[in-house]
Design an enzyme around this catalytic site. Structure first.
Site, PDB file in Angstrom:
ATOM      1  CE  LYS A   1      -9.144  -0.443  13.860  1.00 45.12           C
ATOM      2  NZ  LYS A   1      -9.177  -0.680  12.509  1.00 45.12           N
TER       3      LYS A   1
ATOM      4  CB  SER B   1      -6.287  -2.002  11.202  1.00 51.41           C
ATOM      5  OG  SER B   1      -7.049  -1.498  10.496  1.00 51.41           O
TER       6      SER B   1
ATOM      7  CB  SER C   1      -8.761  -3.170   8.934  1.00 52.86           C
ATOM      8  OG  SER C   1      -7.210  -2.288   8.425  1.00 52.86           O
TER       9      SER C   1
HETATM   10  N1  GLN Z   1      -3.778  -2.631   5.389  1.00 53.68           N
HETATM   11  C1  GLN Z   1      -4.261  -1.509   4.822  1.00 53.68           C
HETATM   12  C2  GLN Z   1      -3.680   0.017   5.299  1.00 53.68           C
HETATM   13  O1  GLN Z   1      -2.827  -0.506   5.928  1.00 53.68           O
HETATM   14  C3  GLN Z   1      -5.639  -1.407   5.480  1.00 53.68           C
HETATM   15  C4  GLN Z   1      -5.731  -0.745   6.593  1.00 53.68           C
HETATM   16  C5  GLN Z   1      -7.994  -0.768   6.692  1.00 53.68           C
HETATM   17  O2  GLN Z   1      -8.534  -0.865   6.128  1.00 53.68           O
HETATM   18  N2  GLN Z   1      -7.770  -0.154   7.979  1.00 53.68           N
HETATM   19  O3  GLN Z   1      -3.422   0.853   4.866  1.00 53.68           O
END
Ligand code: GLN
Length: 476
Positions: A76, A151, A175
């Site tokens: 990532k 994400s 995410s």
């Molecule tokens: N969707 C969650 C957020 O926007 C989780 C994101 C993540 O785990 N990086 O914070």
């Protein structure tokens, strides 16, 4: 013909002499090119991957190769790799080249894995749909107008579309697990502190956890046993001993499983997801396990707690991006203050700005106690209650997401409706316990459904073994 879906397949090909690492990397490079429209990779490291492949091929001949020789991995775009750019999919880090390698990535390289490129994600890991990346959205390989999740959307699609053997993502509130569920692959978030965060661009430091996407459980376990463990560069990393997860996948005992009532009866839960979850629960009962519906009345408080604490931490973590130290600098800067303001206004995207503002608000002097301190107290209660449940029961079972992959643009200008997509994944994040999402059939539209399993802190061995067994009961 499709090849190299798993490390087992790669090892067989290498052992039989049917292939070498160079050809395996070339195979994936070809796939990446053919499927470039998915936009999963933001940069492919063809040259360094081929160079590494050659080195590993020599080691294989000499009999000195590491445990992951031949494994091809995408990372990532929040994990640093010396000499390669890293931008958190944000304009503000435009042009930044890593000066060091993240511990997790270094440990993979030390075992002779090959890093093939960096993967698209929501800007700074903030999002549930991969729509907030400066590089644009990631498409699912199954060819619909549905989001890949976020994400770590690029990391999920890279595994779904066979662009690498496994990939690394990060899970702050879901995410890894949510995009895994949306794309029909396996996504594991280990215990917080199990994997060093050194070299990971921070979003919310007390939540951020490096996680793994794979198509098989043994591959997932193989990666965790390499990247986990204490690191002198991250004082929050745990010194609890790392078990040989991939050699402990046999499962032959009867266990106690809790089904979360509030999740199963949540009004937003899609009917087919409920059905598939209950069908697995039924099979577990038939196989002689104890399955019980339990109440967790704190569930409605988990999401607000998560969003207060993570935005607060994000506002502090992202203060370093000021147009001076890293990446993007506004060309329109008559004085130092304007340089900061313009660089940050132009460099950050909408969602990131929203969270910095929210985080600054909850930390401001007049609201600190009402929001930040209170949320920390609530976090402690959620953590204690979750751990208590996980001592009474071996595992907690619930859907990974309330719905299958939603459409691009569906949550439009309504950030709160997007945040609600994280309803079931935030509990493990707030509590810091390990959680995994495994595929559990599809809905009527053919979209993948994920099943989530939580275990108590540092119970990764049990979690992997149980999930391996569970995958014989899930729907295909
Ligand atoms: N969707 C969650 C957020 O926007 C989780 C994101 C993540 O785990 N990086 O914070």
């Amino acid at each position: 013909m499709e090849k190299y879906r798993s490390f087992d397949e790669i090892q067989i090909a290498l052992k039989k002499g049917e292939s070498d690492c160079r050809s395996i990397v070339n195979y994936y490079l070809q796939n990446i090119q053919t499927k470039a429209h998915l936009n999963a990779f933001v940069e492919v490291y063809a040259q360094s991957a081929l160079e590494q492949a050659e080195k590993v091929d020599q080691k294989l001949v000499a009999g000195t190769a590491g445990r992951l020789a031949g494994m091809v991995i995408g990372i990532k775009d929040v994990l640093t790799y010396e000499g390669h750019p890293c931008t958190a999919s944000s304009k503000i880090l435009n042009g930044y080249v890593s000066q060091h390698t993240a511990t997790a990535v270094q440990r993979l390289l030390d075992e002779d894995a090959i890093i093939i490129g960096r993967l698209n994600c929501d800007e700074f890991g903030m999002g549930s749909s991969n729509e907030s990346s400066v590089y644009g959205k990631v498409l699912q390989e199954i060819g619909t107008n549905r989001v890949p999740g976020g994400s770590s959307g690029g990391s999920a699609v890279a595994v779904q579309a066979n662009l690498c053997t496994v990939s690394l993502g990060t899970d702050t509130g879901g995410s890894v697990r949510q995009p895994a569920a949306f794309t029909g692959v396996i996504g594991m978030k280990p215990t917080y502190s199990r994997v060093s965060r050194w070299g990971l661009i921070a979003y919310a430091s007390s939540f951020d956890t490096i996680g793994i996407f794979s198509t098989t459980l043994p591959d997932n376990a193989r990666i965790l046993e390499v990247i986990a463990g204490y690191d002198t560069k991250d004082s929050t990393s745990s010194s609890v001993e790392v078990a040989p997860y991939s050699n402990s996948l046999q499962f032959n005992k009867k266990v106690k499983i809790a089904l979360l009532k509030e999740a199963l009866h949540a009004p937003s839960l899609q009917a087919e997801i409920k059905e598939n979850t209950l069908s697995v629960a039924e099979k577990l009962k038939l196989a002689g396990h104890e399955v019980e519906e339990v109440e967790f009345p704190l569930l409605p408080y988990v999401l607000p707690t998560y969003y207060i604490l993570t935005t607060a931490e994000a506002s502090a973590n992202l203060a370093r991006f000021d147009g001076v130290k890293y990446g993007y600098r506004s060309p329109k800067a008559p004085n130092l203050e304007q340089l900061y303001k313009n660089s940050r206004s132009e460099g950050f995207g909408e969602e990131v700005k929203r969270r910095i503002l929210l985080g600054t608000f909850v930390l401001s002097a007049s609201y600190h106690d009402a929001y930040f301190t209170k949320a920390q107290q609530v976090r402690r209660i959620i953590k204690d209650q979750t751990e208590k449940l996980l001592t009474e029961f071996d595992f907690l079972l619930l859907p990974t997401t309330p719905t299958t992959a939603f459409k691009f643009g569906e949550h439009g200008d309504d950030p709160v409706s997007m945040y609600l997509e994280d309803l079931f994944t935030v509990q493990a994040a707030v509590a810091g316990v390990p959680a995994i999402s495994i595929p559990n059939g599809k809905d009527k539209k053919g979209l993948p459904i994920g099943l989530q399993v939580l275990a108590n802190t540092f119970k990764e061995t049990e979690l992997y073994a149980f999930s391996h067994y569970l995958s014989t009961l899930t729907l295909n």
